[in-house]
Design a protein around this motif. Sequence first.
Motif, PDB file in Angstrom:
ATOM      1  N   PHE A  50       0.814  -1.207   0.000  1.00  0.00           N
ATOM      2  CA  PHE A  50       0.000   0.000   0.000  1.00  0.00           C
ATOM      3  C   PHE A  50       0.851   1.263   0.000  1.00  0.00           C
ATOM      4  N   VAL A  51       1.927   1.285   0.776  1.00  0.00           N
ATOM      5  CA  VAL A  51       2.747   2.486   0.873  1.00  0.00           C
ATOM      6  C   VAL A  51       3.566   2.694  -0.400  1.00  0.00           C
ATOM      7  N   CYS A  52       4.236   1.676  -0.866  1.00  0.00           N
ATOM      8  CA  CYS A  52       5.130   1.828  -2.019  1.00  0.00           C
ATOM      9  C   CYS A  52       4.374   1.993  -3.335  1.00  0.00           C
ATOM     10  N   SER A  53       3.160   1.479  -3.403  1.00  0.00           N
ATOM     11  CA  SER A  53       2.363   1.604  -4.624  1.00  0.00           C
ATOM     12  C   SER A  53       1.396   2.782  -4.569  1.00  0.00           C
ATOM     13  N   VAL A  54       1.391   3.506  -3.463  1.00  0.00           N
ATOM     14  CA  VAL A  54       0.511   4.654  -3.241  1.00  0.00           C
ATOM     15  C   VAL A  54      -0.946   4.256  -3.517  1.00  0.00           C
ATOM     16  N   LEU A  55      -1.354   3.135  -2.921  1.00  0.00           N
ATOM     17  CA  LEU A  55      -2.729   2.665  -3.066  1.00  0.00           C
ATOM     18  C   LEU A  55      -3.607   3.275  -1.987  1.00  0.00           C
ATOM     19  N   SER A  56      -4.865   3.433  -2.295  1.00  0.00           N
ATOM     20  CA  SER A  56      -5.825   3.953  -1.326  1.00  0.00           C
ATOM     21  C   SER A  56      -6.078   2.903  -0.248  1.00  0.00           C
ATOM     22  N   TRP A  57      -6.182   3.344   0.995  1.00  0.00           N
ATOM     23  CA  TRP A  57      -6.431   2.429   2.107  1.00  0.00           C
ATOM     24  C   TRP A  57      -7.808   1.790   1.981  1.00  0.00           C
ATOM     25  N   HIS A  58      -8.702   2.404   1.222  1.00  0.00           N
ATOM     26  CA  HIS A  58     -10.050   1.856   1.040  1.00  0.00           C
ATOM     27  C   HIS A  58     -10.023   0.534   0.264  1.00  0.00           C
ATOM     28  N   LEU A  59      -8.975   0.323  -0.501  1.00  0.00           N
ATOM     29  CA  LEU A  59      -8.867  -0.892  -1.305  1.00  0.00           C
ATOM     30  C   LEU A  59      -8.923  -2.150  -0.446  1.00  0.00           C
ATOM     31  N   VAL A  60      -8.422  -2.064   0.782  1.00  0.00           N
ATOM     32  CA  VAL A  60      -8.367  -3.245   1.652  1.00  0.00           C
ATOM     33  C   VAL A  60      -9.776  -3.734   2.021  1.00  0.00           C
ATOM     34  N   GLU A  61     -10.773  -2.877   1.890  1.00  0.00           N
ATOM     35  CA  GLU A  61     -12.151  -3.273   2.200  1.00  0.00           C
ATOM     36  C   GLU A  61     -12.981  -3.528   0.945  1.00  0.00           C
ATOM     37  N   HIS A  62     -12.357  -3.459  -0.232  1.00  0.00           N
ATOM     38  CA  HIS A  62     -13.071  -3.709  -1.483  1.00  0.00           C
ATOM     39  C   HIS A  62     -13.341  -5.207  -1.610  1.00  0.00           C
ATOM     40  N   PRO A  63     -14.568  -5.578  -1.987  1.00  0.00           N
ATOM     41  CA  PRO A  63     -14.924  -7.012  -2.061  1.00  0.00           C
ATOM     42  C   PRO A  63     -14.027  -7.826  -2.993  1.00  0.00           C
ATOM     43  N   PHE A  64     -13.615  -7.245  -4.126  1.00  0.00           N
ATOM     44  CA  PHE A  64     -12.761  -7.989  -5.048  1.00  0.00           C
ATOM     45  C   PHE A  64     -11.366  -8.207  -4.473  1.00  0.00           C
ATOM     46  N   PHE A  65     -10.851  -7.224  -3.746  1.00  0.00           N
ATOM     47  CA  PHE A  65      -9.544  -7.377  -3.108  1.00  0.00           C
ATOM     48  C   PHE A  65      -9.616  -8.436  -2.006  1.00  0.00           C
ATOM     49  N   ILE A  66     -10.693  -8.400  -1.229  1.00  0.00           N
ATOM     50  CA  ILE A  66     -10.889  -9.408  -0.172  1.00  0.00           C
ATOM     51  C   ILE A  66     -10.965 -10.806  -0.781  1.00  0.00           C
ATOM     52  N   GLU A  67     -11.704 -10.940  -1.877  1.00  0.00           N
ATOM     53  CA  GLU A  67     -11.812 -12.240  -2.550  1.00  0.00           C
ATOM     54  C   GLU A  67     -10.457 -12.699  -3.075  1.00  0.00           C
ATOM     55  N   PHE A  68      -9.682 -11.759  -3.632  1.00  0.00           N
ATOM     56  CA  PHE A  68      -8.357 -12.080  -4.147  1.00  0.00           C
ATOM     57  C   PHE A  68      -7.445 -12.622  -3.047  1.00  0.00           C
ATOM     58  N   VAL A  69      -7.429 -11.938  -1.908  1.00  0.00           N
ATOM     59  CA  VAL A  69      -6.588 -12.371  -0.791  1.00  0.00           C
ATOM     60  C   VAL A  69      -7.057 -13.724  -0.264  1.00  0.00           C
ATOM     61  N   GLN A  70      -8.355 -13.944  -0.195  1.00  0.00           N
ATOM     62  CA  GLN A  70      -8.883 -15.219   0.298  1.00  0.00           C
ATOM     63  C   GLN A  70      -8.531 -16.367  -0.650  1.00  0.00           C
ATOM     64  N   GLN A  71      -8.449 -16.080  -1.943  1.00  0.00           N
ATOM     65  CA  GLN A  71      -8.037 -17.108  -2.895  1.00  0.00           C
ATOM     66  C   GLN A  71      -6.561 -17.463  -2.707  1.00  0.00           C
ATOM     67  N   LEU A  72      -5.750 -16.463  -2.365  1.00  0.00           N
ATOM     68  CA  LEU A  72      -4.327 -16.708  -2.161  1.00  0.00           C
ATOM     69  C   LEU A  72      -4.041 -17.422  -0.852  1.00  0.00           C
ATOM     70  N   ARG A  73      -4.659 -16.946   0.219  1.00  0.00           N
ATOM     71  CA  ARG A  73      -4.401 -17.496   1.555  1.00  0.00           C
ATOM     72  C   ARG A  73      -5.696 -17.481   2.356  1.00  0.00           C
ATOM     73  N   PRO A  74      -6.485 -18.544   2.285  1.00  0.00           N
ATOM     74  CA  PRO A  74      -7.796 -18.561   2.945  1.00  0.00           C
ATOM     75  C   PRO A  74      -7.748 -18.350   4.457  1.00  0.00           C
ATOM     76  N   ALA A  75      -6.670 -18.714   5.107  1.00  0.00           N
ATOM     77  CA  ALA A  75      -6.598 -18.599   6.564  1.00  0.00           C
ATOM     78  C   ALA A  75      -6.302 -17.170   7.024  1.00  0.00           C
ATOM     79  N   TYR A  76      -5.897 -16.304   6.091  1.00  0.00           N
ATOM     80  CA  TYR A  76      -5.540 -14.925   6.461  1.00  0.00           C
ATOM     81  C   TYR A  76      -6.787 -14.043   6.462  1.00  0.00           C
ATOM     82  N   CYS A  77      -6.948 -13.302   7.532  1.00  0.00           N
ATOM     83  CA  CYS A  77      -8.069 -12.370   7.656  1.00  0.00           C
ATOM     84  C   CYS A  77      -7.511 -10.954   7.510  1.00  0.00           C
ATOM     85  N   LEU A  78      -7.972 -10.248   6.511  1.00  0.00           N
ATOM     86  CA  LEU A  78      -7.494  -8.881   6.268  1.00  0.00           C
ATOM     87  C   LEU A  78      -7.834  -7.973   7.434  1.00  0.00           C
ATOM     88  N   PRO A  79      -6.908  -7.093   7.810  1.00  0.00           N
ATOM     89  CA  PRO A  79      -7.214  -6.126   8.869  1.00  0.00           C
ATOM     90  C   PRO A  79      -8.143  -5.034   8.333  1.00  0.00           C
TER      91      PRO A  79
END
Length: 114
Positions: A50-79
Amino acid sequence: MVEAREEELTLTNCKRKAAEDQQNIDNYFESMVLSDEQKAAINIALIKLFVCSVLSWHLVEHPFFIEFVQQLRPAYCLPLRKILASTLLDNEILRVHTKIYKILKKEKNLTLGK
């Protein structure tokens, strides 16, 4: 001769030892439970993204981003966004500053230039 050879192959295949450089299957299997160290490493990587790519912090709560992370590592819960942008970011800043301070403390004859 053929029967003897088949018996020899069967015995060697059943009793085969793993090579010393052969990795265990546990190295490839991702468990459903993450250790605290794994969670911390993922959080640090997320902060760097997020810091190095200058991404918006709102992205972490976007449904597609959440789905992407869950596909990569299902046991990880995004903060939550606020935790990511405050607590985790502050911890990473402290970690980086401490690392820089330790490096600079060992150096001698430093000069600042403009």
